[in-house]
Design a protein around this motif. Structure first.
Motif, PDB file in Angstrom:
ATOM      1  N   MET A   1       0.832  -1.215   0.000  1.00 27.35           N
ATOM      2  CA  MET A   1       0.000   0.000   0.000  1.00 27.35           C
ATOM      3  C   MET A   1       0.861   1.258   0.000  1.00 27.35           C
ATOM      4  N   GLN A   2       2.003   1.179   0.718  1.00 34.70           N
ATOM      5  CA  GLN A   2       2.919   2.316   0.759  1.00 34.70           C
ATOM      6  C   GLN A   2       3.433   2.645  -0.635  1.00 34.70           C
ATOM      7  N   SER A   3       3.791   1.588  -1.395  1.00 30.05           N
ATOM      8  CA  SER A   3       4.291   1.794  -2.751  1.00 30.05           C
ATOM      9  C   SER A   3       3.237   2.481  -3.615  1.00 30.05           C
ATOM     10  N   LEU A   4       1.980   2.089  -3.437  1.00 29.98           N
ATOM     11  CA  LEU A   4       0.902   2.689  -4.212  1.00 29.98           C
ATOM     12  C   LEU A   4       0.760   4.176  -3.906  1.00 29.98           C
ATOM     13  N   TRP A   5       0.800   4.535  -2.615  1.00 34.54           N
ATOM     14  CA  TRP A   5       0.694   5.952  -2.224  1.00 34.54           C
ATOM     15  C   TRP A   5       1.813   6.777  -2.859  1.00 34.54           C
ATOM     16  N   MET A   6       3.041   6.226  -2.862  1.00 31.71           N
ATOM     17  CA  MET A   6       4.171   6.979  -3.402  1.00 31.71           C
ATOM     18  C   MET A   6       4.062   7.116  -4.914  1.00 31.71           C
ATOM     19  N   LEU A   7       3.608   6.072  -5.589  1.00 27.75           N
ATOM     20  CA  LEU A   7       3.444   6.145  -7.041  1.00 27.75           C
ATOM     21  C   LEU A   7       2.337   7.134  -7.422  1.00 27.75           C
ATOM     22  N   VAL A   8       1.250   7.150  -6.642  1.00 27.84           N
ATOM     23  CA  VAL A   8       0.166   8.110  -6.884  1.00 27.84           C
ATOM     24  C   VAL A   8       0.685   9.536  -6.665  1.00 27.84           C
ATOM     25  N   ALA A   9       1.510   9.716  -5.625  1.00 33.19           N
ATOM     26  CA  ALA A   9       2.116  11.032  -5.377  1.00 33.19           C
ATOM     27  C   ALA A   9       2.965  11.455  -6.570  1.00 33.19           C
ATOM     28  N   GLY A  10       3.713  10.491  -7.151  1.00 35.75           N
ATOM     29  CA  GLY A  10       4.528  10.790  -8.319  1.00 35.75           C
ATOM     30  C   GLY A  10       3.690  11.257  -9.497  1.00 35.75           C
ATOM     31  N   VAL A  11       2.545  10.619  -9.698  1.00 34.12           N
ATOM     32  CA  VAL A  11       1.648  11.027 -10.787  1.00 34.12           C
ATOM     33  C   VAL A  11       1.123  12.441 -10.556  1.00 34.12           C
ATOM     34  N   LEU A  93      16.321  17.873 -11.973  1.00 31.90           N
ATOM     35  CA  LEU A  93      17.140  18.871 -11.279  1.00 31.90           C
ATOM     36  C   LEU A  93      16.520  19.252  -9.930  1.00 31.90           C
ATOM     37  N   ASN A  94      15.192  19.327  -9.890  1.00 36.74           N
ATOM     38  CA  ASN A  94      14.517  19.665  -8.637  1.00 36.74           C
ATOM     39  C   ASN A  94      14.692  18.579  -7.581  1.00 36.74           C
ATOM     40  N   PHE A  95      14.963  17.341  -8.038  1.00 30.20           N
ATOM     41  CA  PHE A  95      15.100  16.219  -7.112  1.00 30.20           C
ATOM     42  C   PHE A  95      16.559  15.892  -6.794  1.00 30.20           C
ATOM     43  N   THR A  96      17.434  16.887  -6.894  1.00 27.66           N
ATOM     44  CA  THR A  96      18.840  16.689  -6.512  1.00 27.66           C
ATOM     45  C   THR A  96      19.074  16.994  -5.035  1.00 27.66           C
ATOM     46  N   ALA A  97      18.017  17.239  -4.272  1.00 25.32           N
ATOM     47  CA  ALA A  97      18.161  17.567  -2.848  1.00 25.32           C
ATOM     48  C   ALA A  97      18.979  16.539  -2.073  1.00 25.32           C
ATOM     49  N   SER A 242       9.845   8.266  -8.874  1.00 28.14           N
ATOM     50  CA  SER A 242       8.935   7.899  -9.966  1.00 28.14           C
ATOM     51  C   SER A 242       8.368   9.137 -10.655  1.00 28.14           C
ATOM     52  N   VAL A 243       8.368  10.277  -9.950  1.00 28.89           N
ATOM     53  CA  VAL A 243       7.858  11.512 -10.542  1.00 28.89           C
ATOM     54  C   VAL A 243       8.677  11.897 -11.779  1.00 28.89           C
ATOM     55  N   ILE A 244       9.964  11.553 -11.788  1.00 29.89           N
ATOM     56  CA  ILE A 244      10.816  11.865 -12.939  1.00 29.89           C
ATOM     57  C   ILE A 244      10.375  11.050 -14.154  1.00 29.89           C
ATOM     58  N   LEU A 245      10.089   9.764 -13.919  1.00 33.95           N
ATOM     59  CA  LEU A 245       9.615   8.910 -15.010  1.00 33.95           C
ATOM     60  C   LEU A 245       8.293   9.424 -15.565  1.00 33.95           C
ATOM     61  N   PHE A 246       7.337   9.717 -14.675  1.00 33.67           N
ATOM     62  CA  PHE A 246       6.028  10.193 -15.122  1.00 33.67           C
ATOM     63  C   PHE A 246       6.149  11.544 -15.827  1.00 33.67           C
ATOM     64  N   VAL A 271      19.300   9.537 -10.207  1.00 36.90           N
ATOM     65  CA  VAL A 271      18.349   8.823  -9.351  1.00 36.90           C
ATOM     66  C   VAL A 271      19.068   7.780  -8.500  1.00 36.90           C
ATOM     67  N   ALA A 272      19.940   6.982  -9.115  1.00 35.98           N
ATOM     68  CA  ALA A 272      20.666   5.948  -8.375  1.00 35.98           C
ATOM     69  C   ALA A 272      21.551   6.565  -7.296  1.00 35.98           C
ATOM     70  N   SER A 273      22.245   7.648  -7.658  1.00 34.97           N
ATOM     71  CA  SER A 273      23.114   8.319  -6.687  1.00 34.97           C
ATOM     72  C   SER A 273      22.306   8.947  -5.556  1.00 34.97           C
ATOM     73  N   GLY A 274      21.144   9.528  -5.904  1.00 36.38           N
ATOM     74  CA  GLY A 274      20.288  10.136  -4.891  1.00 36.38           C
ATOM     75  C   GLY A 274      19.761   9.113  -3.901  1.00 36.38           C
TER      76      GLY A 274
END
Length: 317
Positions: A1-11, A93-97, A242-246, A271-274
């Motif tokens: 369920m956690q994975s689903l919430w995060m994927l929905v957030a990415g969308v 770039l926004n996700f380089t935090a 996943s937001v980057i992919l979407f 992504v891998a480094s982050g």
């Protein structure tokens, strides 16, 4: 369920970027989007605070102000970069935090003359190399500024995240933390709009785009919070990319933004480094907490022994 919430957030966050670009095509600038998003958030989170009986006043105004200023700068910079760059590129770039957070941990270790985690340094170097690979052959000179603004968004997000963690330690409610963020954003947006010539005239199309981006931003935040609060932190941190992919998919379909090999390679490296940097930063943090807990327990044990000895001495007397 956690994975689903995060994927929905990415969308939702990817759609947020889509509606930002569409609003930009209707002559709605970055300051106006910041204003509308923030005012919408003020209303939503004030209602949530009232429903939960949480007061607006706080005992930690300085931390809230710094966190809110950094967060507002991150949101504004993110909006600008998404308007002027390919959507997937801007979102990356926004996700380089995490890379900037890792750099902060390394810098703090050097300042305190502590041992350095070479794995973390390797992930940071690799991550920023990914940025160079992705940007080098992909953007033109007229996009360099927007790319720097996108990286600045990642830096500001890292700064804001540090103060969110501090406010969490101070037991500040999350709704109040976000309420102060959107309040500062509303003020900053108002000032920015006034300085840039005022609000653009509304049309039915621009109104729909503005409402949609406000809804997507807040629904994305809600899903993100539920994912982080109900599941494994490392898994959530990984899936948020996943937001980057979407975003890349939406950019290709809706705006005909080309997806080149350097862009894909750079994205994968970042992504891998982050993810690896997030894992190492969390591991270092947990190690410090364990050490501090052991020290506290040891001190408490010593105090208990001393107290027991004193009581026994008193009884013998």
């Amino acid at each position: 369920m956690q994975s689903l919430w995060m994927l929905v957030a990415g969308v939702f966050y990817a759609l947020y970027g889509v509606f930002i670009k569409l609003a930009g095509e209707c002559s709605i600038n970055s300051w106006q989007i910041l204003f509308y998003r923030s005012v919408f958030g003020v209303v939503v989170f004030y209602i949530l605070m009232r429903a939960k009986g949480i007061r607006v006043t706080t005992s930690h105004p300085v931390e809230h102000i710094i966190r809110s200023l950094a967060g507002t700068a991150s949101i504004l910079a993110g909006i600008y970069s998404m308007m002027h760059l390919n959507l997937g590129l801007a979102m990356t770039l926004n996700f380089t935090a995490p890379l900037f957070l890792g750099a902060g941990v390394v810098g703090f270790s050097l300042f305190r003359h502590q041992s350095i985690n070479w794995g973390l340094i390797a992930s940071l170097v690799t991550g920023f190399l990914g940025v160079v690979i992705m940007l080098g052959p992909t953007i033109g000179p007229h996009e360099y500024f927007a790319a720097c603004v996108g990286l600045f968004a990642g830096l500001c997000t890292a700064t804001a995240s540090g103060f969110v963690k501090r406010l969490g330690v101070l037991m500040e409610p999350e709704t109040r933390i976000i309420f102060y963020l959107v309040s500062v954003g509303a003020v900053a947006g108002t000032v920015g709009v006034v300085m840039t010539g005022g609000f653009s005239a509304w049309t039915w199309t621009s109104a729909i785009y503005i409402l949609a981006l406000c809804l997507c931003a807040n629904l994305g935040q809600l899903c993100l919070t539920m994912a982080f609060s109900r599941g494994n932190l490392v898994l959530s941190s990984s899936l948020q990319y996943s937001v980057i992919l979407f975003s890349t998919i939406f950019g290709e379909i809706l705006f005909a933004e080309p997806v080149t090999v350097p862009v894909v390679v750079g994205m994968i490296i970042i992504v891998a480094s982050g993810i690896f940097a997030s894992y190492l930063v969390r591991k270092i943090s947990l190690k410090k907490k364990t050490a501090a807990s052991s020290t506290t327990s040891g001190a408490a044990s010593v105090q208990t022994i001393v107290k027991a000895s004193a009581e026994n001495s008193g009884n013998r007397a």
